[in-house]
Design a protein around this motif. Structure first.
Motif, PDB file in Angstrom:
ATOM      1  N   SER A  64      14.325 -13.618  21.638  1.00 52.12           N
ATOM      2  CA  SER A  64      14.635 -12.586  20.698  1.00 52.12           C
ATOM      3  C   SER A  64      15.887 -12.076  20.733  1.00 52.12           C
ATOM      4  CB  SER A  64      13.708 -11.605  20.810  1.00 52.12           C
ATOM      5  OG  SER A  64      12.250 -11.912  20.936  1.00 52.12           O
ATOM      6  N   GLN A  65      16.730 -12.040  21.409  1.00 59.15           N
ATOM      7  CA  GLN A  65      17.981 -11.565  21.617  1.00 59.15           C
ATOM      8  C   GLN A  65      18.971 -12.186  20.701  1.00 59.15           C
ATOM      9  OE1 GLN A  65      18.896  -8.547  22.756  1.00 59.15           O
ATOM     10  NE2 GLN A  65      16.822  -8.301  23.242  1.00 59.15           N
ATOM     11  N   PHE A  66      18.544 -13.397  20.218  1.00 63.13           N
ATOM     12  CA  PHE A  66      19.424 -14.206  19.427  1.00 63.13           C
ATOM     13  C   PHE A  66      19.438 -13.654  17.792  1.00 63.13           C
ATOM     14  CE2 PHE A  66      18.802 -17.415  22.692  1.00 63.13           C
ATOM     15  CZ  PHE A  66      20.040 -17.914  22.852  1.00 63.13           C
ATOM     16  N   SER A  67      18.301 -12.829  17.843  1.00 63.35           N
ATOM     17  CA  SER A  67      18.226 -12.234  16.110  1.00 63.35           C
ATOM     18  C   SER A  67      18.923 -11.011  16.410  1.00 63.35           C
ATOM     19  CB  SER A  67      16.762 -12.191  15.923  1.00 63.35           C
ATOM     20  OG  SER A  67      16.600 -11.083  14.665  1.00 63.35           O
ATOM     21  N   ASP A  68      19.887 -10.682  15.297  1.00 64.86           N
ATOM     22  CA  ASP A  68      20.660  -9.357  15.241  1.00 64.86           C
ATOM     23  C   ASP A  68      19.548  -8.417  14.700  1.00 64.86           C
ATOM     24  OD1 ASP A  68      23.218  -7.978  15.305  1.00 64.86           O
ATOM     25  OD2 ASP A  68      22.620  -7.827  13.320  1.00 64.86           O
ATOM     26  N   ASP A  69      19.055  -8.685  13.893  1.00 65.88           N
ATOM     27  CA  ASP A  69      17.808  -7.762  13.153  1.00 65.88           C
ATOM     28  C   ASP A  69      17.096  -7.109  14.328  1.00 65.88           C
ATOM     29  OD1 ASP A  69      16.294  -6.433  10.964  1.00 65.88           O
ATOM     30  OD2 ASP A  69      14.539  -7.572  11.785  1.00 65.88           O
ATOM     31  N   HIS A  70      16.534  -7.956  15.319  1.00 67.91           N
ATOM     32  CA  HIS A  70      15.681  -7.576  16.325  1.00 67.91           C
ATOM     33  C   HIS A  70      16.446  -6.512  17.327  1.00 67.91           C
ATOM     34  CE1 HIS A  70      12.716  -7.694  19.633  1.00 67.91           C
ATOM     35  NE2 HIS A  70      13.754  -7.934  20.368  1.00 67.91           N
ATOM     36  N   ARG A  71      17.772  -7.076  17.663  1.00 72.09           N
ATOM     37  CA  ARG A  71      18.533  -6.366  18.445  1.00 72.09           C
ATOM     38  C   ARG A  71      18.566  -4.962  17.883  1.00 72.09           C
ATOM     39  NH1 ARG A  71      21.575 -10.632  18.926  1.00 72.09           N
ATOM     40  NH2 ARG A  71      23.285  -9.875  17.777  1.00 72.09           N
ATOM     41  N   GLN A  72      18.835  -4.831  16.653  1.00 75.29           N
ATOM     42  CA  GLN A  72      19.154  -3.603  15.834  1.00 75.29           C
ATOM     43  C   GLN A  72      17.887  -2.812  15.817  1.00 75.29           C
ATOM     44  OE1 GLN A  72      22.218  -2.200  15.302  1.00 75.29           O
ATOM     45  NE2 GLN A  72      22.762  -3.848  16.335  1.00 75.29           N
ATOM     46  N   ARG A  73      16.834  -3.380  15.609  1.00 70.31           N
ATOM     47  CA  ARG A  73      15.371  -2.571  15.567  1.00 70.31           C
ATOM     48  C   ARG A  73      14.986  -2.114  17.061  1.00 70.31           C
ATOM     49  NH1 ARG A  73      11.339  -2.753  11.756  1.00 70.31           N
ATOM     50  NH2 ARG A  73      11.773  -4.008  10.045  1.00 70.31           N
ATOM     51  N   VAL A  74      15.453  -2.608  17.925  1.00 68.33           N
ATOM     52  CA  VAL A  74      15.048  -2.323  19.119  1.00 68.33           C
ATOM     53  C   VAL A  74      16.051  -1.014  19.598  1.00 68.33           C
ATOM     54  CG1 VAL A  74      15.478  -2.587  21.699  1.00 68.33           C
ATOM     55  CG2 VAL A  74      14.658  -4.436  20.434  1.00 68.33           C
ATOM     56  N   VAL A  75      17.340  -0.950  19.291  1.00 67.17           N
ATOM     57  CA  VAL A  75      18.130   0.080  19.408  1.00 67.17           C
ATOM     58  C   VAL A  75      17.468   1.288  18.364  1.00 67.17           C
ATOM     59  CG1 VAL A  75      20.675   1.114  19.122  1.00 67.17           C
ATOM     60  CG2 VAL A  75      20.404  -1.238  19.915  1.00 67.17           C
ATOM     61  N   HIS A  76      17.264   1.231  17.293  1.00 67.88           N
ATOM     62  CA  HIS A  76      16.949   2.192  16.451  1.00 67.88           C
ATOM     63  C   HIS A  76      15.488   2.843  17.005  1.00 67.88           C
ATOM     64  CE1 HIS A  76      19.823   0.525  13.446  1.00 67.88           C
ATOM     65  NE2 HIS A  76      19.887   2.203  13.018  1.00 67.88           N
ATOM     66  N   HIS A  77      14.852   1.886  17.466  1.00 66.66           N
ATOM     67  CA  HIS A  77      13.588   2.369  18.048  1.00 66.66           C
ATOM     68  C   HIS A  77      13.856   3.308  19.323  1.00 66.66           C
ATOM     69  CE1 HIS A  77       9.085   1.329  18.721  1.00 66.66           C
ATOM     70  NE2 HIS A  77       9.304   1.887  20.008  1.00 66.66           N
ATOM     71  N   GLY A 144       9.581   6.205  18.435  1.00 65.44           N
ATOM     72  CA  GLY A 144      10.232   4.938  17.807  1.00 65.44           C
ATOM     73  C   GLY A 144       9.683   4.060  16.801  1.00 65.44           C
ATOM     74  N   ILE A 145       8.370   4.201  16.504  1.00 66.22           N
ATOM     75  CA  ILE A 145       7.711   3.853  15.342  1.00 66.22           C
ATOM     76  C   ILE A 145       8.391   4.507  13.980  1.00 66.22           C
ATOM     77  CG2 ILE A 145       5.669   3.722  14.223  1.00 66.22           C
ATOM     78  CD1 ILE A 145       4.182   3.239  16.734  1.00 66.22           C
ATOM     79  N   ALA A 146       8.404   5.993  14.254  1.00 61.38           N
ATOM     80  CA  ALA A 146       8.809   6.838  13.238  1.00 61.38           C
ATOM     81  C   ALA A 146      10.141   6.380  12.707  1.00 61.38           C
ATOM     82  CB  ALA A 146       8.894   8.330  13.579  1.00 61.38           C
ATOM     83  N   ALA A 147      11.304   6.241  13.857  1.00 63.48           N
ATOM     84  CA  ALA A 147      12.430   5.669  13.861  1.00 63.48           C
ATOM     85  C   ALA A 147      12.728   4.534  12.749  1.00 63.48           C
ATOM     86  CB  ALA A 147      13.338   5.867  14.936  1.00 63.48           C
ATOM     87  N   GLU A 148      11.979   3.403  13.092  1.00 58.36           N
ATOM     88  CA  GLU A 148      11.826   2.312  12.410  1.00 58.36           C
ATOM     89  C   GLU A 148      11.506   2.434  10.945  1.00 58.36           C
ATOM     90  OE1 GLU A 148      10.649  -1.791  14.033  1.00 58.36           O
ATOM     91  OE2 GLU A 148      10.182  -0.779  15.995  1.00 58.36           O
ATOM     92  N   GLN A 149      10.475   3.141  10.697  1.00 53.84           N
ATOM     93  CA  GLN A 149       9.825   3.505   9.496  1.00 53.84           C
ATOM     94  C   GLN A 149      10.868   4.035   8.768  1.00 53.84           C
ATOM     95  OE1 GLN A 149       6.181   5.517   9.853  1.00 53.84           O
ATOM     96  NE2 GLN A 149       5.138   3.628  10.354  1.00 53.84           N
ATOM     97  N   MET A 150      11.533   4.863   9.189  1.00 52.79           N
ATOM     98  CA  MET A 150      12.721   5.962   8.600  1.00 52.79           C
ATOM     99  C   MET A 150      13.692   4.997   8.200  1.00 52.79           C
ATOM    100  SD  MET A 150      14.797   9.097   9.877  1.00 52.79           S
ATOM    101  CE  MET A 150      15.770   8.504  10.931  1.00 52.79           C
ATOM    102  N   VAL A 151      14.242   3.994   8.985  1.00 54.94           N
ATOM    103  CA  VAL A 151      15.406   3.098   8.739  1.00 54.94           C
ATOM    104  C   VAL A 151      15.071   1.730   8.140  1.00 54.94           C
ATOM    105  CG1 VAL A 151      17.308   2.066  10.076  1.00 54.94           C
ATOM    106  CG2 VAL A 151      16.737   4.194  10.820  1.00 54.94           C
ATOM    107  N   TYR A 152      13.870   1.166   8.475  1.00 52.63           N
ATOM    108  CA  TYR A 152      13.509  -0.093   7.694  1.00 52.63           C
ATOM    109  C   TYR A 152      12.200   0.151   6.782  1.00 52.63           C
ATOM    110  CZ  TYR A 152      16.499  -2.043  11.484  1.00 52.63           C
ATOM    111  OH  TYR A 152      17.477  -2.104  12.289  1.00 52.63           O
ATOM    112  N   GLY A 153      11.714   1.219   6.728  1.00 50.31           N
ATOM    113  CA  GLY A 153      10.605   1.257   5.931  1.00 50.31           C
ATOM    114  C   GLY A 153       9.372   0.904   6.379  1.00 50.31           C
ATOM    115  N   ASN A 154       9.298  -0.023   7.694  1.00 48.95           N
ATOM    116  CA  ASN A 154       8.289  -0.283   8.394  1.00 48.95           C
ATOM    117  C   ASN A 154       8.457  -0.571   9.704  1.00 48.95           C
ATOM    118  OD1 ASN A 154       9.824  -2.759   7.919  1.00 48.95           O
ATOM    119  ND2 ASN A 154       8.330  -4.070   8.855  1.00 48.95           N
TER     120      ASN A 154
END
Length: 229
Positions: A64-77, A144-154
């Motif tokens: 999963s670490q090859f995906s920049d989107d995944h890495r950023q979601r983890v940090v935001h979460h 963590g869920i709240a942060a993802e929803q705030m930044v990404y919408g889901n």
């Protein structure tokens, strides 16, 4: 047996079945599926017996670490967990952003924010846990869920967070529908805190992206505490 290990076993069974049906048509030597199956079953056995199910988690996390989107979601979460915990007075003791980081630090799971939870455990031993403290921990788990929803919408993560909240709620023994209400309430509380301190939250995301020490991250989170004082 972990879900990842079960998937390895399922793939092995599928490999044997398909190659037995199609091997003759495509000229696949019988030794090939046998070796693949032996390898997958061996990996599943090692994961279960030696690594206690963590091997599959480490492999999936590495991939999963090859995906920049995944890495950023983890940090935001995880930044959501970090900031809400600090705002609600739950001490943060550290953080990791991948299963590999957690493994190197001797922790289980996929990584995340570590809290000083001795207080909660002691309250369960000594007597009833205060409603305020329960609410605080529930909001932190949903942050963590709240942060993802705030930044990404889901939110793509958060299954383990919901399970932790439900586990706590089971120990208190209220009816299950009430635990679902508590999840929604805690999610709203966490989202409100993050939106109120959005600037501090984004500074914390930047700091965690740079793997700054937990002390530096706490100093950033303290800005939100001072602003709300």
């Amino acid at each position: 047996m972990s879900p990842v290990t079960l998937n390895l076993v399922a793939i092995a069974i599928f490999t044997v079945t398909m190659t037995s049906l199609l091997g003759g048509i495509f000229g696949i030597p019988p030794a090939v599926p046998a070796l693949v199956t032996a390898g997958l079953l061996g990996a599943a056995t090692i994961d279960t017996l030696a690594l206690e199910g963590r091997g599959g988690t480490l492999f999936i996390d590495w991939f999963s670490q090859f995906s920049d989107d995944h890495r950023q979601r983890v940090v935001h979460h995880e930044a959501g967990h970090f900031l809400v915990a600090h705002l609600l007075g739950i001490p943060v003791t550290g953080y990791t952003l991948s299963a590999w980081e957690a493994f190197r630090n001797g922790q289980d799971g996929r990584g995340g924010v570590s809290f000083a939870t001795q207080e909660l455990g002691n309250q369960f031993i000594e007597g009833p846990v205060s409603a305020q403290r329960i609410d605080a921990y529930c909001a932190v788990w949903m942050a963590g869920i709240a942060a993802e929803q705030m930044v990404y919408g889901n939110a793509e993560g958060g299954y383990d967070d919901r399970q932790q909240l439900r586990t706590l709620w089971t120990r208190i023994e209220p009816p299950k529908p009430e635990s679902d209400v508590k999840i929604r309430w805690s999610l709203l509380k966490a989202k409100t805190l993050l939106e109120t301190h959005k600037d501090t939250y984004h500074q914390l995301v930047d700091a965690m992206n740079q793997r700054q020490p937990v002390e530096d991250c706490l100093a950033i989170a303290s800005q939100a505490t001072l602003a709300s004082a």
